[in-house]
Design a protein around this motif. Structure first.
Motif, PDB file in Angstrom:
ATOM      1  N   ASP A1109     -98.108  31.468  -4.705  1.00 43.57           N
ATOM      2  CA  ASP A1109     -97.737  30.557  -5.797  1.00 43.57           C
ATOM      3  C   ASP A1109     -98.699  29.385  -5.838  1.00 43.57           C
ATOM      4  O   ASP A1109     -99.146  28.955  -6.901  1.00 43.57           O
ATOM      5  CB  ASP A1109     -96.315  29.996  -5.546  1.00 43.57           C
ATOM      6  CG  ASP A1109     -95.305  31.121  -5.694  1.00 43.57           C
ATOM      7  OD1 ASP A1109     -95.236  31.660  -6.797  1.00 43.57           O
ATOM      8  OD2 ASP A1109     -94.674  31.462  -4.697  1.00 43.57           O
ATOM      9  N   HIS A1307     -98.109  43.722  -0.300  1.00 47.05           N
ATOM     10  CA  HIS A1307     -96.966  42.797  -0.342  1.00 47.05           C
ATOM     11  C   HIS A1307     -96.209  42.898   0.974  1.00 47.05           C
ATOM     12  O   HIS A1307     -96.078  43.991   1.542  1.00 47.05           O
ATOM     13  CB  HIS A1307     -96.043  43.147  -1.524  1.00 47.05           C
ATOM     14  CG  HIS A1307     -96.635  42.743  -2.863  1.00 47.05           C
ATOM     15  ND1 HIS A1307     -96.329  41.541  -3.470  1.00 47.05           N
ATOM     16  CD2 HIS A1307     -97.553  43.345  -3.651  1.00 47.05           C
ATOM     17  CE1 HIS A1307     -97.006  41.430  -4.604  1.00 47.05           C
ATOM     18  NE2 HIS A1307     -97.758  42.521  -4.742  1.00 47.05           N
ATOM     19  N   ARG A1325     -86.312  44.044  -3.023  1.00 43.56           N
ATOM     20  CA  ARG A1325     -85.621  43.547  -4.233  1.00 43.56           C
ATOM     21  C   ARG A1325     -86.643  43.436  -5.360  1.00 43.56           C
ATOM     22  O   ARG A1325     -87.781  43.030  -5.138  1.00 43.56           O
ATOM     23  CB  ARG A1325     -85.029  42.149  -3.949  1.00 43.56           C
ATOM     24  CG  ARG A1325     -83.770  42.206  -3.088  1.00 43.56           C
ATOM     25  CD  ARG A1325     -83.365  40.842  -2.564  1.00 43.56           C
ATOM     26  NE  ARG A1325     -84.363  40.298  -1.638  1.00 43.56           N
ATOM     27  CZ  ARG A1325     -85.117  39.249  -1.929  1.00 43.56           C
ATOM     28  NH1 ARG A1325     -85.002  38.656  -3.085  1.00 43.56           N
ATOM     29  NH2 ARG A1325     -85.997  38.816  -1.058  1.00 43.56           N
ATOM     30  N   THR A1331     -92.827  44.677  -7.557  1.00 43.71           N
ATOM     31  CA  THR A1331     -91.601  45.278  -6.983  1.00 43.71           C
ATOM     32  C   THR A1331     -90.807  46.031  -8.066  1.00 43.71           C
ATOM     33  O   THR A1331     -90.225  47.079  -7.792  1.00 43.71           O
ATOM     34  CB  THR A1331     -90.712  44.161  -6.372  1.00 43.71           C
ATOM     35  OG1 THR A1331     -90.776  43.018  -7.242  1.00 43.71           O
ATOM     36  CG2 THR A1331     -91.224  43.741  -5.000  1.00 43.71           C
TER      37      THR A1331
END
Ligand SMILES: Cc1cc2nc3c(=O)[nH]c(=O)nc-3n(C[C@H](O)[C@H](O)[C@H](O)COP(=O)(O)OP(=O)(O)OC[C@H]3O[C@@H](n4cnc5c(N)ncnc54)[C@H](O)[C@@H]3O)c2cc1C
Ligand SMILES: NC(=O)C1=CN([C@@H]2O[C@H](COP(=O)(O)OP(=O)(O)OC[C@H]3O[C@@H](n4cnc5c(N)ncnc54)[C@H](OP(=O)(O)O)[C@@H]3O)[C@@H](O)[C@H]2O)C=CC1
Ligand code: HEM
Ligand code: HEM
Ligand SMILES: [Ca+2]
Ligand SMILES: [Ca+2]
Ligand code: NA
Ligand code: NA
Lengths: 1539, 271
Positions: A1109, A1307, A1325, A1331
């Protein structure tokens, strides 16, 4: 032997004086005669209002008609010879750095410069170069520097430096280099050489047509040029003469001998012929070299001489041949006139009349015969109005400029100069020039008026001019004479100084009587008769009298002044360039869109193929379409099959997505979209959520509509059709998401009492569209939907049983009403009703009787929920014994009464929370089940059935009427626990009880409070992120301010601030912050380093997991944040666009100050065009390329694009390498300052390269997926084979890349399998694009074709996985939010290790799971159940705390709450989750819990606490531990685990 | 020691060779020595292989660095008679040498014989135009210091506003060539790191990159320095011509060797 026997004079004037080596050298200071008089005493020039406007003064004191002859008959040749001598002695015309301007404000209505009366004309005047060591303090005011050698050393002929003279020489025969015509010197080609301003008359620019002289400005007029040519020829003449006399001499010897001679002649003529002609008296006899006399040129001399020549310049110059024929001159417009007009010949190139050597001779002869203008205060318009302008104006006022030059020099006033030079003081204006005041008093009065009668303010220059009448006034004469005498006596190389070994006495005498005429005769083909002996005068009787004193009549008019606009014609181009720069992002957006379309098309083609290949064998007639699931949800491609009474939806892998029942008498609505290509279709079917289909083409939709109509008619449904705009259609559709949200809100409303919340807070029902609410209530949940909303798998027994129980009308759907009834019964029904409900629930075949096997299935459903530890045969035995015990051994089926009778004993139990199986001596196994279910002491909670059965029914106090109305217990603790203790129910043995009641926060309705809470929660969770961001942007901001300060206040010496103030501050400031940001962005991508650091204590201060991020945030602020207005790169480029504009309108004199290495001021004045800055400079070109690259990277890295084409993103993203290369080159040119980017870039780059090397050398393991299961709430459970030799500890995590999603995108995911298991498992999730796409790829294929799952790359394991919990006898594991994932593996590992080896030290593990909601964590409940099953020694005690506010409960939490609170446990397990652990609703009471723990385990000295979750929670755990440890009983050692 | 103070007489000792060159050689010698010390730790055949590899790679590194700081890129030498100093008309016969490097120029004047006019004529003056240095100031100081005429003459040729334009040309060429060589040095470092890691193929690529960057630097130097017509360097009767110096040729040869070794590296296996 070397024939050069004397010390050759240096070209740069150095080392002439033994004591003062610098005297007279090029670049030395002018030596004042009178102290400087500046406005501030240091360097600020005096100006208006103290002194008059220069142009006004020039118009009043120096204006007058041309044509007044010199009173002494001085010739024009003398004037221009004077100019040539002056150019040898002094030149202060090079503009100073940093540029300073003194502007001439033209009085409105000026005839020459302000013809259109605008009144705002300003002629720019730039101050000259000064010695930087002066002009900083009053005692050492500013002194200007002399650009040429101060000596009378022929520097106008040979140049003021050795390398300059080398450029003039031919190096053969000692001659100066000539062009094609030997009589003319070489052209001024070398760029750094001659002054080449534009021709004010024709506007012609460039060096072609100008000659290379020793004096930089030797080409100012043809007349000065003629003098230059004269001496050029004279040197070559001597060189040839010497070469003939001494054939053995080399070029150097010939050159130096000739040079020595020419300089001597020049000195002689200037001193003994020219000077007397002006001062009309001979200088004192040479008395030998005086080494202690300072010969330096004084600023007063410069002003005096310059002025004196300008008054004598004629308007035109005659040309004549040897026989006194004064030839006509052809002008530009081919008209013929008497003479060459002076004002139209400044800087003229290839003048038509001066092409041949003879023309030059004619000019020289003409000048020798022409009488100069009178020596008075009048200056002709050629000089006063039409002098070549230095900046933007083609013309300027030479007198006004000289006045300003005087003020720039800080010249003293006229009276002060006279006083200092010992001249008698002048007290009245008339005394300046009595003759003038008599003949024309008005001039003196007008001048006095300008100086408002204050004689002390009269400046040196006008005073000197006004003084002169026929001869230079006393002041000018004194200054000039003194200067020349000092130049002669102080010069070691003066030709008469016999000590310097230059000349013998004979030669000196020979030189003494060479006059200019002799030189003229020698270099021209004219015999001496054609010239008067002293060419500086023309007396009657001298040959060739001039036809008449020239005046402006009969001469062509001067070309008027024009304003030069440097930016002319480039306005449009500049705009276009900026336009292209701005739409770089648009261009890359377009290309991104094209790439996306291409990908989508070949994706469809791809799906189409494999669908075709499978389709043909299987079902026919499927229609391709895309299902729209909501504006935020991604659309998914589907295949629609219409069967009688059913619509069947299948995905790419032909797995059934949804089936819609079409049963009469439903009223179906079909809505078609009317715009956007008419390709959307909305099918509203009662009881079902709406179906929205998008087609590629309208035709495809039409096919669908036809087949729909057919199918609906077949199944006898009537339907309506109408059209809506696509946006309205989408808004009207009730998507699954909206409906489940609606249901949740509705449930909360319903169970508000039970959930102890009031209806208003249970969430707003969308009252606006009441029609929607009705629809939602009437619609029915299919089995899959019901499971999904409860977070259970469809095949879960609870779902099956609940469904079969509730679906009264058996239509395969659970209507809302049906679901409601059983819930109510469960909660408040009487025992009879509850057992009838149970009876009906397990009467599977609905015949009103429960057969033996249905009974078995009932038991199994209970047991299965408790992980079916009973085998089939054991279960059969149990049932047999139960039947026998109730006497029904011969019955095959039980009626409800029998059933109730069997359970009769326990009806009281039915009221309490346990539903134990009644009656029979419960086999050891079941007892065992009960025992283990309790978490503290066995007896208390699950007393053996027999004991509890006997309890008398009327034990009133515990009679709890479980009615929906509010229960009487303190609302922030959960009820059952509390009841026993509070009401003192006697338990068998006094067992201290673990305090686990959750602390429930009250729901605050006020909006403000909620936002404050949210904000506090946000700050608590993201404290580290906020800290890091603050530090990062503080540094970036600090760097910006440092550069901004430097260029705003500290860089005046560079002068760039005055040129582009805001532009440079903005661009350099942002450049510094960009350098920092673009360098340290790399650190966010050092994956191995981050993986390492997140294990260290640093993770408490730096959120390493948020590296990605952080990367995106920095990149966007460095490139073009959504608000591009303040992003650095765009700001930087905008700053430089402003700079480029300002640079392209600044004159070359300013630019050569700003960029000394790049521009040399050669007078050409025009700056480079804007496109030169953008595309022909290193920073410009690379800057534009950088903008393009950033635009591409930014667009292709946007979240949307990354979702639809990851490869595109990954490819364009590797442009970052080119970006850094360009950034380094960008600053490498040191245009404005030394490059600094590499200083920022080096460290992070090295770290990043090191990191890349590490990941290069890590070997990637390719593994295949064994099982992929789609769990509820978007969780994908992946099981893949464990590579051999893959060792890991529980809690560690791995990085996986899916081959189908790009082999380089990794990831991190925590392993949820325990180290002892043979496969590895992950629970992923769906958080973002990667994902979610993973879930689509691994959606289950149709059973028969086991389509292979794409393989994975595995990298890891990572993470310390420290395992101290084994060391503690009792340890507490606290998992919060997503921090709980690692505990799945840890718990499994613990249980396995304790069951396998007894040496595991720990006896008791308390696992506290704190989560806001179980959404996306349902799978953990399954794992906990598994743990509870394998936990033989009752090692693990699990507590689940749901901290979601009741008002926000989702359906699952609502059900959980109801079951936990009000519904009977089956075998001490929640019927809903099947977990033995108790679920609390609220935050865990850590202190109270730890306190009670001490009581429960008094003998344990040290208890290990391991917490992993949001910082707020771990902080609370830490606080609780510290509090308890202060009482120094049991020591709680708390570990921040970071999985 | 009698009455004289001991160490004050006699000529001041001066360092014989160019200091930066000495520093570079010192660094690489020490690292070579340290490697030799740990060499016994490696057994058998590998020892020779490692010894060879380390020596060559250290040599390459030393060459790239030395060349970068050397001033032997463009050299010229002439023996002539020229005027010598101010206030004297005597001429000397001397060898005037010009060594133009990337960061500046070295002007040497050695009398033939060294002892003339009972002075020792042996000068080596350096004038730099590296980024951040101010050549014009250095020349002004030299003028003030009173260096011999030929040295000042040649130094003036390279001043910023001298008509020949040598300053701008050599400053630009030196700046970017030196930058290229620094990049080549970084590539060499990386190559070494990679070659010692199990990523041989990337190491080969890096060696190739080192060679290419050196070639790029050479190309830049030769093009940038041949933009303007040759500048007349007249000392007395003789003319001084400059030609490519040893540093240029060393760089060329080493560059070609790296490129060839880089290319001949094993082709990258199908990763
Ligand atoms: C140590 C660790 C263990 C994790 N364990 C699990 C787990 O067991 N189950 C699970 O579902 N998720 C887990 N995650 C989170 C998981 O890595 C991200 O949800 C996933 O990478 C999201 O990627 P995306 O492209 O789908 O979403 P994006 O939209 O790209 O990102 C969503 C969020 O995931 C984070 N993220 C994205 N890419 C990365 C990356 N390459 N490395 C680190 N963070 C990234 C970003 O911070 C972002 O906030 C774990 C993360 C870490 C760091
Ligand atoms: N340090 C680590 O190793 C890890 C840290 N995290 C961090 O967790 C943060 C958020 O994760 P997420 O799942 O959304 O967590 P949530 O915000 O959903 O909170 C998780 C649970 O912790 C409870 N909680 C939060 N603060 C406190 C507190 N001060 N005292 C008691 N209970 C508290 C919450 O209760 P309530 O609803 O009442 O607030 C909630 O039940 C992220 O910033 C992530 O970086 C995640 C994984 C590992
Ligand atoms: C708004 C702009 C940007 C966004 C949204 C963005 C986003 C990303 C993402 C999502 C990744 C992949 C992370 C992963 O899955 O491992 C990544 C990698 C990377 N980004 Fe960016 N980025 C942006 C701009 C930049 C810029 C301007 C630079 C460099 C100047 C940069 C340099 C990198 C690097 C070096 C990597 C690692 C590539 C690799 O591991 O091979 N990014 N970026
Ligand atoms: C039209 C576009 C651009 C122009 C005309 C431009 C121009 C310039 C100029 C003239 C300098 C000063 C260089 C020097 O002092 O030698 C500079 C420095 C700099 N520019 Fe730009 N630039 C542009 C775009 C960009 C962009 C898009 C970036 C960001 C990626 C950028 C980053 C930088 C940096 C980091 C520096 C400082 C370099 C250093 O100090 O080493 N520039 N730019
Ligand atoms: Ca039903
Ligand atoms: Ca039945
Ligand atoms: Na002079
Ligand atoms: Na006059």
């Amino acid at each position: 032997q070397n024939s050069i026997s004397w010390e050759v004079q240096r070209f740069d004037g150095w080392y002439n004086n033994l004591m003062e080596h610098r005297w007279g050298s090029k670049g030395s200071r002018l030596q004042r005669l009178v102290p400087a008089s500046y406005a501030d005493g240091v360097y600020q020039p005096l100006g208006e209002p103290h002194l008059p406007n220069p142009r006004a003064l020039s118009n009043t004191a120096m204006r007058g008609p041309a044509g007044l002859a010199s009173l002494q008959n001085r010739t024009v040749l003398g004037v221009f010879f004077g100019y040539h001598v002056l150019s040898d002695l002094v030149s202060v015309e090079k503009s100073g750095c940093p540029a300073e301007f003194l502007n001439i404000h033209i009085p409105p209505g000026d005839p020459v410069f302000d013809r259109d009366q605008s009144g705002d004309v300003v002629l720019p005047f730039q101050r000259s170069r000064w010695d930087p060591e002066t002009g900083q303090s009053p005692s050492n005011p500013r002194d200007l520097t002399n650009e040429v050698t101060g000596w009378l050393d022929g520097s106008a002929i040979y140049g003021s430096s050795h390398s300059w003279s080398d450029e003039l020489r031919s190096f053969s025969g000692g001659q100066l280099a000539s062009g094609p015509d030997p009589a003319f010197p070489r052209a001024a080609q070398a760029p750094l050489l001659m002054w080449t301003p534009p021709d004010p008359t024709t506007g012609r620019r460039g060096p072609r047509g100008l000659y290379a002289f020793g004096a930089e400005r030797g080409n100012r007029e043809p007349f000065l040029q003629a003098l230059g040519l004269l001496w050029f020829r004279y040197h070559n003449l001597w060189a040839q003469k010497l070469a003939r006399r001494y054939p053995l001499w080399g070029d150097e010897e010939l050159f130096q001998h000739a040079r020595k001679r020419v300089i001597a002649t020049y000195q002689n003529i200037a001193m003994y012929e020219w000077l007397p002609s002006f001062l009309r008296k001979m200088p004192p006899e040479y008395a030998g070299y005086r080494p202690f006399l300072d010969p330096s040129i004084s600023p007063e001399f410069l002003a005096a001489s310059e002025q004196f020549f300008s008054t004598m310049v004629p308007p035109g110059v005659y040309m004549r041949n040897a026989s006194c024929h004064f030839q006509g001159v052809i002008n530009r417009n081919s008209s013929v006139s008497r003479a060459l007009r002076v004002c139209n010949s400044y800087w003229s190139r290839e003048h038509p009349n001066l092409q041949r050597a003879e023309d030059v001779d004619a000019l020289l002869l003409g000048m020798a015969s022409q009488i100069a203008e009178r020596e008075d205060h009048v200056v002709v318009e050629d000089v006063r109005d039409f002098w070549p302008g230095p900046l933007k104006f083609s013309r300027t006022d030479h007198l006004a400029s000289c006045l300003l030059r005087g003020r720039d020099l800080g010249l003293p006033s006229y009276t002060k100069a006279r006083a200092t030079l010992g001249l008698p003081p002048v007290t009245r204006w008339q005394d300046i020039n009595p003759a003038l005041s008599r003949s024309d008093g008005t001039v003196l009065e007008a001048t006095a008026a300008l100086y408002n009668q204050d004689l002390s303010r009269l400046e040196l220059l006008p005073g000197g001019l006004l003084e002169s009448h026929g001869d230079p006034g006393p002041l000018f004469s004194t200054i000039i004479l003194d200067q020349f005498v000092r130049l002669r006596d102080g010069d070691r190389y003066w030709f008469e100084n016999s000590k310097n070994g230059l000349f013998s006495e004979r030669e000196i005498a020979e030189i003494r009587n060479t006059s200019l005429r002799d030189v003229l005769v020698a270099v021209t083909k004219v015999d001496s008769g054609a010239l008067q002996p002293s060419v500086f005068f023309w007396h009657a009787g001298d040959p060739c009298p001039q036809p008449g004193q020239l005046s402006t009549e009969g001469l062509p008019a001067c070309a008027p002044p024009i304003m030069r606009d440097y930016f002319e014609g480039s306005g449009f181009g500049f705009g276009v360039t900026i336009g292209t720069l701005c739409c770089f992002p648009l261009v890359s957006l377009l290309s991104a869109w094209i790439v996306a379309q291409l990908r989508r098309r070949n994706l469809k083609r791809l799906q189409g193929q494999d669908r075709q290949s499978i389709m043909c064998e299987k079902l026919m007639g499927g229609i391709k379409a895309v299902e729209w699931q909501g504006c935020k949800e991604p659309c998914r491609p589907v295949l629609v099959h219409l069967q009688p009474g059913q619509i069947h939806m299948v995905d790419g892998r032909l797995s059934v997505l949804r089936t819609v029942q079409l049963r009469p008498p439903q009223q179906v609505n079909l809505i078609l979209s009317s715009n956007h290509g008419r390709r959307a279709l909305l099918l509203k079917i009662p009881k079902e959520y709406d179906l929205v289909l998008l087609f590629d083409l309208e035709e495809e939709r039409q096919v669908m509509v036809e087949s729909l109509r057919g199918a609906l008619k077949e199944s006898g449904l009537n339907f309506q059709e109408w059209e809506l705009r696509e946006q309205e259609l989408m808004r009207a559709a009730v998507t699954r998401e909206q409906r489940s949200h609606l249901l949740e809100t509705f449930f909360r409303h319903l169970f508000s009492q039970v959930l102890d919340i009031d209806q208003a807070d249970a969430g707003a029902l969308p009252l606006d569209s009441s029609q929607k609410v009705q629809e939602a209530l009437t619609c029915e949940l299919s089995r899959a939907e019901f499971a999904e909303s409860l977070g259970l798998k469809p095949q879960d027994m609870f779902v099956q049983s609940m469904f079969s129980l509730a679906d009264k009308d058996g239509n395969g759907y659970l209507s809302f009403r049906e679901f409601l009834d059983i819930l109510v019964v469960f909660m408040k029904g009487s025992p009879e009703e509850k057992s009838r409900l149970m009876f009906r629930m397990y009467d599977f075949d609905g015949n009103g009787l429960i057969s033996k096997d249905e009974f078995i299935r009932m038991l199994r459903s209970f047991i299965e929920i408790s992980n079916n530890c009973l085998t089939k045969t054991q279960l059969a035995e149990v049932v047999e014994s139960m039947f026998r015990e109730s006497g029904f051994q011969d019955k095959q089926e039980l009626t409800w009464e029998d059933f109730h009778f069997m359970l009769r004993d326990h009806d009281s139990e039915l009221r309490f929370t346990q539903l134990c199986v009644k009656g029979v001596e419960v086999p050891e196994v079941i007892k065992d089940l009960c025992r283990r279910a309790s978490y503290i002491s066995q007896e208390k909670l699950c007393p053996s059935p027999r004991v509890s059965a006997r309890r008398p029914r009327k034990d009133a106090d515990i009679e709890v009427e479980l009615t929906p109305r509010r229960l009487q217990y303190p609302n922030d603790t959960d009820p059952p626990q509390e009841i026993r203790r509070r009401f003192g129910k006697k338990v068998t043995s006094f067992q201290p009880l673990l305090f686990t009641e959750a602390h429930r926060e009250k729901f605050q309705r006020s909006r403000r409070h909620q936002t404050v809470q949210q904000f506090k929660r946000f700050v608590e969770n993201y404290r580290r992120h906020i800290g890091c961001l603050a530090v990062f942007y503080a540094i970036a901001g600090g760097l910006f301010l440092e550069r901004a300060y430097y260029y705003a206040f500290a860089a005046h010496h560079k002068g760039i601030t005055d040129t582009t103030r805001v532009g440079i501050i903005l661009s350099r400031g942002t450049a510094a912050s960009i350098s920092f940001m673009f360098s340290y962005i790399l650190l966010t991508m050092c994956r191995n380093l981050i993986t390492f650091l997140r294990e260290t204590f640093l993770n408490r201060y730096v959120p390493f997991d948020a590296a990605v991020d952080f990367h995106r945030l920095i990149a966007s602020t460095a490139i073009a944040h959504p608000y591009p207005v303040w992003s650095s790169s765009v700001l930087h480029s905008a700053g430089h666009v402003v700079n480029v504009y300002l640079f392209s309108i600044s004159p070359l004199s300013v630019l050569s100050c700003l960029f000394p290495g790049l521009f040399h001021d050669n007078g050409s004045e025009f700056p480079q065009k804007y496109y030169w800055w953008f595309f022909q400079t290193v920073p410009g070109l690379t800057g534009v390329m950088l903008l393009l690259i950033l635009a591409i990277m930014y667009i292709f890295a946007s979240r949307h694009f990354r979702r639809c084409s990851f490869r595109g993103f990954w490819l364009t993203h590797h442009l970052y390498i080119l970006l850094y290369v360009l950034l380094i080159i960008h600053g490498s040119f040191a245009l404005i300052q030394l490059p600094r980017f590499h200083i920022f870039f080096l460290v992070p780059a090295l770290i990043y390269v090191g990191d890349k090397l590490v990941s290069l050398s890590r070997k990637k393991v390719e593994i295949s997926v064994v099982k992929a299961e789609l769990l509820p709430s978007g969780v994908t459970h992946l099981e893949f084979q464990r590579p051999q030799g893959f060792e890991y500890k529980s809690g560690q995590w791995v990085r996986i890349a899916c081959l189908a999603l790009g082999t380089t995108e990794y990831h991190p995911f925590t392993l949820t399998s325990a180290p002892h298991e043979e496969t590895l498992s992950l629970h992923i999730r769906a958080a973002g694009p990667w994902t979610t796409r993973l879930r689509e790829i691994y959606s289950p294929p149709t059973d028969d074709s086991c389509a292979k799952y794409p393989k994975l790359y595995l990298d890891g394991p990572f993470g310390e996985g420290h395992q101290e919990w084994h060391k503690f006898e009792v340890s507490v594991l606290v998992g919060g939010g997503i921090g709980v994932t690692p505990f799945a593996s840890i718990l499994k590992d613990l249980v396995f290790k304790s069951s396998v080896s007894c040496q595991v030290f720990c006896k008791k593990i308390y696992f506290i799971w704190v989560t806001r909601t179980q959404r996306q964590f349902e799978w953990l409940a399954d794992i906990i159940r598994e743990v509870e099953e394998n936990d033989r020694q009752d090692l693990v005690s699990v507590h689940i705390y749901i901290t979601q506010l009741a008002e926000k409960f989702d359906l699952r939490t609502t059900m959980l709450y109801i079951c936990e609170r009000h519904f009977q446990k089956v075998l001490n397990r929640s019927l809903f989750t099947g977990l033995r652990s108790v679920t609390h609703f609220g935050r865990p009471p850590f202190e109270a819990f730890f306190n009670s723990l001490q009581k429960v385990h008094p003998q344990v000295r040290k208890i290990g606490v391991f917490s992993c979750g949001p910082p707020g929670m771990t902080k609370n755990v830490e606080k609780a531990c510290q509090l308890i440890n202060r009482q120094d009983r049991t020591h709680f050692s708390h570990h921040y685990e970071n999985f | 020691f009698g009455h004289t103070f001991p160490f004050y007489a006699g000529p001041k000792p001066t360092f014989p060779t160019d200091t930066t060159l000495a520093v570079i050689v010192a660094i690489f010698l020490t690292s070579l020595v340290t490697f030799i010390i740990i060499l016994p730790g490696i057994r058998g055949k590998m020892r020779l292989f490692w010894m060879l590899r380390v020596v060559t790679s250290l040599f390459i590194g030393a060459v790239i660095l030395a060349v970068n700081f050397s001033s032997e890129w463009s050299v010229g030498q002439v023996s002539t008679n020229t005027s010598y100093k101010a206030f004297s008309s005597q001429w000397i016969s001397a060898n005037v040498g010009l060594q133009i490097g990337l960061g500046g120029v070295n002007i040497t004047l050695t009398g033939t014989p060294v002892q003339q006019l009972n002075e020792t004529i042996d000068y080596n003056e350096e004038f730099t135009w590296r980024l951040g240095e101010n050549y014009a100031e250095e020349y002004a100081n030299a003028l003030e210091k009173g260096l011999p005429d030929p040295v000042l003459y040649l130094a003036e040729k390279f001043t910023p506003h001298s008509p020949c334009g040598l300053h701008g040309q050599y400053r630009l060429a030196g700046h970017y060539t030196s930058a290229m060589l620094w990049v080549a040095f970084l590539c060499w470092l990386l190559a070494n790191v990679m070659l010692s890691m199990p990523v041989l193929v990337y190491g080969g690529h890096m060696l190739l990159a080192t060679g290419l960057f050196q070639l790029l630097g050479l190309l830049f130097f030769s093009t940038a320095t041949s933009l303007t017509p040759p500048c007349p360097l007249r000392l007395g009767a003789a003319t001084l011509h400059t030609h490519r110096g040893p540093a240029y040729w060393i760089t060329l040869t080493t560059a070609i060797s790296y490129v060839s070794s880089g290319v001949s590296c094993p082709p990258p296996r199908a990763s």
